[in-house]
Write a protein that holds these residues in place. Structure first.
Motif: not given
Length: 329
Positions: A98, A115-116, A119, A122-123, A306, A308, A328
């Protein structure tokens, strides 16, 4: 047909195993074996550090694609290995990836792809955490109780319940890698390529980890359950099966778009807008069950699982303009 190489043995020098398969370095740390063992044999090193030699060799042979004798595997020793692996993934490897992604992708680019992508990661990381925390909270305490002599009849849980619901999580790392390679518009950078390399390594590592659970840990725990059942028989758990379909990763985006119905495209757009299943159902005058079925079919057709990932797919294939994607919170 190419023959399998011979199995590693207790009298092999441990440094020879590492030279043969560098991935075993991860096994060393998860078994708690430090470096600096010189020319000592596997048996000598394991004995020095209180590690069961048969369990170590079973994992090492499995990771190296060699013949595995799992008859001497101790579930307690293997469970400690798996717990340390969980700690490595959750507290070291995923956070490190990350940090690299944050440095490598532009999280303020006009299309919002950076950013996506973050995300999406992160998901995925959250899913891995949920997956492993279930094992930490439920599976491992159950096995420990079994080893301590508690009869399995005192719990409705069985290791077969874990096995039936144990889904592979590594494929989503491949999905993330493919999304970055295919869609991220930025020029290649050392940091981005380093992050991609770590993602590939993590994908392989997670795959092996899940296979060790399925093909070594589950069978040996079943054996211990059977031993306990022979002493005081209990009813078997109910049988069941959860199958899943997969689509080819080689399908082009144009072919994937063509395979989608207009309703499925509408649902993808609404997912990209951040709507829940109920909100989509209300907007399109459908039942929540129908929306859920559409989402399952979409995931099978696109091999994207997902929100995202679906959002990125929708943007790059012009199903929705970037300015309609919610920021977000």
């Amino acid at each position: 047909m190419k023959e399998k190489p011979e199995a590693y043995s207790p009298t092999d020098k441990l440094r020879g195993l590492i030279a043969d398969n560098a991935q075993l370095l991860m096994a060393l740390s998860r078994f708690g074996i430090p470096l600096g063992f010189g020319d000592k044999t596997v048996e000598e090193v394991c004995g020095r550090h209180g590690i069961d030699t048969s369990t170590f060799l079973s994992v090492a042979n499995f990771m190296g694609g060699r013949p595995v004798d799992d008859s001497g595997v101790l579930p307690g020793a293997l469970m400690k290995y798996l717990i340390k692996a969980h700690d490595y993934f959750l507290n070291f490897q995923l956070p490190m990836i990350r940090r690299k992604l944050i440095e490598a992708v532009d999280i303020s680019d006009a299309e919002g792809l950076g950013l996506l992508i973050l995300r999406f990661f992160d998901d995925f990381a959250a899913e891995v955490r949920r997956h492993m925390e279930v094992e930490n909270r439920k599976v491992f305490p159950y096995v420990q109780a079994l080893l301590d002599g508690s009869h399995p009849g005192e719990s409705s849980f069985r290791i077969i319940d874990f096995s039936r619901n144990h889904e592979a999580i590594a494929p989503k790392m491949k999905e993330l890698k493919d999304i970055i390679v295919r869609y991220y518009p930025g020029a290649g950078t050392d940091m981005l390529n380093s992050a991609l390399f770590d993602i590939i390594i993590c994908e392989t590592d997670l795959t092996l980890h899940c296979e060790v659970e399925d093909r070594l840990f589950v069978p040996v725990v079943k054996h211990y359950e059977e031993e306990a059942a022979r002493k005081a028989p209990v009813p078997d758990s109910a049988n069941g099966n959860n199958g899943s379909a997969q689509t080819s990763a080689d399908t082009t985006d144009a072919e994937k778009i063509e395979a989608l119905s207009e309703r499925e495209k509408e649902i993808i757009v609404n997912i990209a807008k951040g709507l829940s299943n109920k909100e989509i159902a209300d907007r399109l005058c459908l039942s929540v069950h129908t929306v859920t079925t559409h989402r399952r079919n979409i995931s099978q057709k696109l091999s994207i699982h997902t929100p995202a990932g679906l959002t990125i797919f929708a943007i790059v294939n012009h199903l929705i303009p970037p300015d309609e994607i919610p920021k977000p919170r």
